[in-house]
Write a protein that holds these residues in place. Structure first.
Motif, PDB file in Angstrom:
ATOM      1  N   LEU A 242       0.837  -1.200   0.000  1.00 44.26           N
ATOM      2  CA  LEU A 242       0.000   0.000   0.000  1.00 44.26           C
ATOM      3  C   LEU A 242       0.872   1.251   0.000  1.00 44.26           C
ATOM      4  N   ALA A 243       0.213   2.404  -0.135  1.00 44.79           N
ATOM      5  CA  ALA A 243       0.935   3.690  -0.176  1.00 44.79           C
ATOM      6  C   ALA A 243       0.718   4.520   1.079  1.00 44.79           C
ATOM      7  N   GLY A 244      -0.352   4.208   1.815  1.00 46.66           N
ATOM      8  CA  GLY A 244      -0.663   5.031   2.983  1.00 46.66           C
ATOM      9  C   GLY A 244      -1.293   4.231   4.109  1.00 46.66           C
ATOM     10  N   ILE A 245      -1.011   4.651   5.327  1.00 42.73           N
ATOM     11  CA  ILE A 245      -1.573   4.017   6.526  1.00 42.73           C
ATOM     12  C   ILE A 245      -2.168   5.116   7.403  1.00 42.73           C
ATOM     13  N   PHE A 246      -3.465   5.044   7.652  1.00 42.61           N
ATOM     14  CA  PHE A 246      -4.148   6.022   8.495  1.00 42.61           C
ATOM     15  C   PHE A 246      -4.406   5.408   9.868  1.00 42.61           C
ATOM     16  N   VAL A 247      -3.753   5.943  10.870  1.00 41.38           N
ATOM     17  CA  VAL A 247      -3.866   5.418  12.229  1.00 41.38           C
ATOM     18  C   VAL A 247      -5.043   6.110  12.921  1.00 41.38           C
ATOM     19  N   GLN A 248      -6.054   5.329  13.295  1.00 42.76           N
ATOM     20  CA  GLN A 248      -7.281   5.861  13.891  1.00 42.76           C
ATOM     21  C   GLN A 248      -7.627   5.084  15.156  1.00 42.76           C
TER      22      GLN A 248
END
Length: 321
Positions: A242-248
């Motif tokens: 993947l290109a991005g990781i959104f930490v939520q």
């Protein structure tokens, strides 16, 4: 010596705690009223210094977090604001707890500052995964704000870490922009409201992986390229390209220094405020991400900072200070 210098300062009319968008705006609005204004900041700019591109602050088509933070400081320095940077607050005492009827702020270095009113704008910080590669690739594929940074990943594959309301909402938002979203949740089930889960499951370009422990952020030295995770049931290790990781996985308000004060906090440790940004302590106001006001956005924090400052000025007039 630094503590002695700070101790020697006369009492302020408005003392702002925190130098992010809320605090900077509050200080500017107070100074424009011609009253003695100070701002105590651990890091001027606050959380925006860790933000990638900013494209949704009206009238500014595009900027970067560090540039935005520097521009805020430049703007505040146009006014007579006493900026006390690199200072951390230890404790707050309300006017009813002090002999002279002023609000007192105690700093970590032992210095004490006094003010007729105080505006708390200490912001919040994203809860991190604390895995290898996360810090290295922060702002280079690891992101914490889908509203801010989602459009940067248009047409790319991303993951969202966290299956609560914020995580599922982020996955839904991102699904309209990116090629594919994989939501990775530690638990065996999502904790988000059912209506959000139903919406997520109805989208064709989303996948949910449950019972998964994120173990590493992988990159090529400049950008994120993959996320490694372990299946908690089988201990099998997997890798998602993947290109991005959104930490939520949650937001932590910077309010630890208030836990021994009389300022009321919510069950999430956010400062409780009314529509005029007043706390339960007379003369103490609050604004921005450290408060119970919903939607943690730069533009909302700035507006709340302006409101808090105007409310503090109004309070001084009405209380004859």
């Amino acid at each position: 010596k630094e503590a002695e210098k700070l101790n020697a300062k006369d009492a302020f009319d408005v003392l702002v705690i925190g130098g992010g968008p809320a605090g900077a705006t509050a200080a500017m609005y107070a100074s424009r009223k011609g009253i003695k204004t100070g701002i105590v900041s651990e890091r001027f700019g606050g959380q925006v210094m860790d933000t990638m591109d900013i494209e949704n602050f009206i009238s500014v088509v595009k900027t970067q977090g560090p540039r935005f933070g520097a521009d805020m400081e430049t703007h505040v320095r146009e006014y007579e604001v006493d900026i006390m940077n690199l200072q951390r607050v230890k404790h707050l005492r309300g006017a009813d707890e002090t002999a002279n009827g002023l609000v007192e702020i105690e700093l970590e270095n032992g210095a004490k500052l006094e003010s007729k009113t105080v505006i708390l704008s200490t912001g919040a910080r994203w809860r991190e995964m604390n895995v290898p590669g996360e810090k290295e690739y922060k702002t280079r594929g690891v992101a914490y704000c889908p509203h801010c940074d989602g459009p940067l990943f248009k047409g790319k594959k991303v993951a969202v870490i966290g299956g609560g309301n914020s995580g599922v909402e982020a996955a839904i938002d991102l699904a309209g922009i990116v090629e594919h979203v994989t939501l990775v949740e530690f638990d065996t089930k999502l904790r988000a409201d059912q209506v959000l889960q139903d919406k997520l499951n109805s989208l064709p370009n989303t996948t949910v992986i449950l019972n998964a422990l994120s173990t590493e952020v992988v990159g090529d030295g400049s950008q994120v390229t993959a996320l490694k995770y372990k299946d908690r049931a089988t201990d099998a290790e997997h890798s998602l390209e993947l290109a991005g990781i959104f930490v939520q996985i949650g937001l932590l308000p910077n309010t630890d220094f208030l836990k021994e004060s009389k300022v009321a906090l919510s069950n999430r440790n956010e400062i409780m405020v009314n529509e005029r940004n007043e706390t339960n302590v007379a003369g103490v106001f609050a604004a921005g991400d450290c408060t119970t006001v919903p939607y943690k956005q730069i533009i909302i924090a700035a507006g709340e900072g302006a409101k808090a400052s105007l409310s503090a000025f109004d309070y001084m007039i009405r209380s004859g200070q």
